[in-house]
Every structure is written in C-alpha cells, then in structure tokens.
Design a protein around this motif. Sequence first.
Motif, PDB file in Angstrom:
ATOM      1  N   ALA A 107      23.235  59.238  38.439  1.00 29.02           N
ATOM      2  CA  ALA A 107      23.955  60.019  37.434  1.00 29.02           C
ATOM      3  C   ALA A 107      24.697  61.183  38.088  1.00 29.02           C
ATOM      4  O   ALA A 107      25.807  61.529  37.679  1.00 29.02           O
ATOM      5  CB  ALA A 107      22.982  60.544  36.382  1.00 29.02           C
ATOM      6  N   GLU A 108      24.097  61.759  39.122  1.00 22.70           N
ATOM      7  CA  GLU A 108      24.705  62.907  39.790  1.00 22.70           C
ATOM      8  C   GLU A 108      25.935  62.520  40.612  1.00 22.70           C
ATOM      9  O   GLU A 108      26.906  63.268  40.672  1.00 22.70           O
ATOM     10  CB  GLU A 108      23.669  63.567  40.705  1.00 22.70           C
ATOM     11  N   ILE A 109      25.926  61.343  41.223  1.00 24.09           N
ATOM     12  CA  ILE A 109      27.013  60.967  42.132  1.00 24.09           C
ATOM     13  C   ILE A 109      27.977  59.946  41.538  1.00 24.09           C
ATOM     14  O   ILE A 109      28.934  59.539  42.200  1.00 24.09           O
ATOM     15  CB  ILE A 109      26.459  60.438  43.476  1.00 24.09           C
ATOM     16  N   ARG A 110      27.767  59.552  40.321  1.00 25.27           N
ATOM     17  CA  ARG A 110      28.535  58.474  39.690  1.00 25.27           C
ATOM     18  C   ARG A 110      30.053  58.647  39.803  1.00 25.27           C
ATOM     19  O   ARG A 110      30.764  57.715  40.166  1.00 25.27           O
ATOM     20  CB  ARG A 110      28.142  58.356  38.219  1.00 25.27           C
ATOM     21  N   ASP A 111      30.568  59.804  39.510  1.00 21.87           N
ATOM     22  CA  ASP A 111      32.018  60.010  39.451  1.00 21.87           C
ATOM     23  C   ASP A 111      32.584  60.713  40.677  1.00 21.87           C
ATOM     24  O   ASP A 111      33.705  61.214  40.634  1.00 21.87           O
ATOM     25  CB  ASP A 111      32.373  60.813  38.189  1.00 21.87           C
ATOM     26  N   MET A 112      31.852  60.739  41.768  1.00 23.53           N
ATOM     27  CA  MET A 112      32.328  61.433  42.967  1.00 23.53           C
ATOM     28  C   MET A 112      33.277  60.549  43.774  1.00 23.53           C
ATOM     29  O   MET A 112      33.092  59.347  43.863  1.00 23.53           O
ATOM     30  CB  MET A 112      31.148  61.816  43.871  1.00 23.53           C
ATOM     31  N   SER A 113      34.253  61.211  44.380  1.00 27.93           N
ATOM     32  CA  SER A 113      35.135  60.511  45.305  1.00 27.93           C
ATOM     33  C   SER A 113      34.377  60.320  46.630  1.00 27.93           C
ATOM     34  O   SER A 113      33.287  60.867  46.825  1.00 27.93           O
ATOM     35  CB  SER A 113      36.401  61.331  45.561  1.00 27.93           C
ATOM     36  N   HIS A 114      34.979  59.578  47.539  1.00 31.58           N
ATOM     37  CA  HIS A 114      34.338  59.353  48.831  1.00 31.58           C
ATOM     38  C   HIS A 114      34.100  60.673  49.569  1.00 31.58           C
ATOM     39  O   HIS A 114      33.021  60.886  50.133  1.00 31.58           O
ATOM     40  CB  HIS A 114      35.202  58.421  49.691  1.00 31.58           C
ATOM     41  N   GLU A 115      35.083  61.561  49.543  1.00 36.51           N
ATOM     42  CA  GLU A 115      34.949  62.849  50.220  1.00 36.51           C
ATOM     43  C   GLU A 115      33.861  63.707  49.570  1.00 36.51           C
ATOM     44  O   GLU A 115      33.075  64.365  50.252  1.00 36.51           O
ATOM     45  CB  GLU A 115      36.287  63.607  50.218  1.00 36.51           C
ATOM     46  N   GLU A 116      33.824  63.725  48.232  1.00 39.35           N
ATOM     47  CA  GLU A 116      32.792  64.484  47.528  1.00 39.35           C
ATOM     48  C   GLU A 116      31.406  63.919  47.835  1.00 39.35           C
ATOM     49  O   GLU A 116      30.455  64.677  48.034  1.00 39.35           O
ATOM     50  CB  GLU A 116      33.034  64.440  46.024  1.00 39.35           C
ATOM     51  N   LEU A 117      31.306  62.612  47.884  1.00 34.58           N
ATOM     52  CA  LEU A 117      30.025  61.971  48.189  1.00 34.58           C
ATOM     53  C   LEU A 117      29.580  62.319  49.604  1.00 34.58           C
ATOM     54  O   LEU A 117      28.401  62.600  49.835  1.00 34.58           O
ATOM     55  CB  LEU A 117      30.137  60.460  48.021  1.00 34.58           C
ATOM     56  N   GLN A 118      30.490  62.343  50.554  1.00 35.72           N
ATOM     57  CA  GLN A 118      30.141  62.699  51.932  1.00 35.72           C
ATOM     58  C   GLN A 118      29.633  64.137  51.996  1.00 35.72           C
ATOM     59  O   GLN A 118      28.635  64.416  52.662  1.00 35.72           O
ATOM     60  CB  GLN A 118      31.355  62.520  52.851  1.00 35.72           C
ATOM     61  N   ARG A 119      30.296  65.063  51.296  1.00 35.55           N
ATOM     62  CA  ARG A 119      29.834  66.458  51.274  1.00 35.55           C
ATOM     63  C   ARG A 119      28.461  66.560  50.619  1.00 35.55           C
ATOM     64  O   ARG A 119      27.601  67.312  51.065  1.00 35.55           O
ATOM     65  CB  ARG A 119      30.844  67.347  50.546  1.00 35.55           C
ATOM     66  N   LEU A 178      26.118  64.200  50.492  1.00 39.08           N
ATOM     67  CA  LEU A 178      25.130  63.659  51.425  1.00 39.08           C
ATOM     68  C   LEU A 178      24.817  64.646  52.536  1.00 39.08           C
ATOM     69  O   LEU A 178      23.658  64.815  52.929  1.00 39.08           O
ATOM     70  CB  LEU A 178      25.630  62.342  52.019  1.00 39.08           C
ATOM     71  N   ASP A 179      25.837  65.320  53.057  1.00 39.92           N
ATOM     72  CA  ASP A 179      25.628  66.308  54.111  1.00 39.92           C
ATOM     73  C   ASP A 179      24.789  67.489  53.623  1.00 39.92           C
ATOM     74  O   ASP A 179      24.052  68.093  54.401  1.00 39.92           O
ATOM     75  CB  ASP A 179      26.964  66.802  54.659  1.00 39.92           C
ATOM     76  N   ALA A 180      24.884  67.809  52.341  1.00 45.11           N
ATOM     77  CA  ALA A 180      24.131  68.929  51.778  1.00 45.11           C
ATOM     78  C   ALA A 180      22.678  68.566  51.478  1.00 45.11           C
ATOM     79  O   ALA A 180      21.870  69.454  51.205  1.00 45.11           O
ATOM     80  CB  ALA A 180      24.806  69.408  50.495  1.00 45.11           C
ATOM     81  N   GLN A 181      22.329  67.293  51.559  1.00 41.61           N
ATOM     82  CA  GLN A 181      20.982  66.842  51.222  1.00 41.61           C
ATOM     83  C   GLN A 181      20.080  66.788  52.453  1.00 41.61           C
ATOM     84  O   GLN A 181      19.324  65.859  52.649  1.00 41.61           O
ATOM     85  CB  GLN A 181      21.030  65.454  50.559  1.00 41.61           C
ATOM     86  N   ARG A 182      20.145  67.790  53.296  1.00 38.40           N
ATOM     87  CA  ARG A 182      19.359  67.820  54.525  1.00 38.40           C
ATOM     88  C   ARG A 182      17.867  67.761  54.200  1.00 38.40           C
ATOM     89  O   ARG A 182      17.363  68.534  53.397  1.00 38.40           O
ATOM     90  CB  ARG A 182      19.659  69.082  55.302  1.00 38.40           C
ATOM     91  N   PRO A 183      17.152  66.848  54.838  1.00 42.19           N
ATOM     92  CA  PRO A 183      15.720  66.711  54.559  1.00 42.19           C
ATOM     93  C   PRO A 183      14.916  67.900  55.086  1.00 42.19           C
ATOM     94  O   PRO A 183      15.292  68.520  56.080  1.00 42.19           O
ATOM     95  CB  PRO A 183      15.325  65.432  55.307  1.00 42.19           C
TER      96      PRO A 183
END
Length: 72
Positions: free
Chosen positions: A25-37, A39-44
């Motif tokens: 639900a959070e990433i459904r409408d993201m563009s490729h660039e938004e999705l990459q940002r 993912l980068d922000a989801q540091r474990p």
Amino acid sequence: MKNEVGEKAFDCVKWTRSARDRINAEIRDMSHEELQRWLDAQRPTDPFLAELFDRREAPEAGRAFIRGAGTR
C-alpha cells in the motif's frame, strides 16, 4: 505452536501478510526513482543485515574479503 486455549501465540503467516500488505500500500503508486529512494531509506537495524546492505552499495569491499579467504 498453540497455547492452552488453542490459539497461536504468534501467527507468522498473518504477520507476513500484514507486513506485505502495508508495504504494498505504501509503495503502490511510486515511480521507479521514488521506489529507489524509499528502498535506500529502509536501512536495516540488524548488524548482519546492515552489512549486507552496505555490500550492495560497495560490492568490491565484500568480494575482496571472500577472495582472500582461501589463500595462504
């Protein structure tokens, strides 16, 4: 594993599905660039996973250790 009442103390399948649904639900409408940002922000926070995350960003650092492991 079921407790005395017969219900599971932790339902892994239910937890996994709810996490997947929340992320979808959070990433459904993201563009490729938004999705990459995103993912980068989801540091474990787990040290092992953080090391794998860092290897993705600097792959040569992780491979140098592996290549040298079998040499004497």
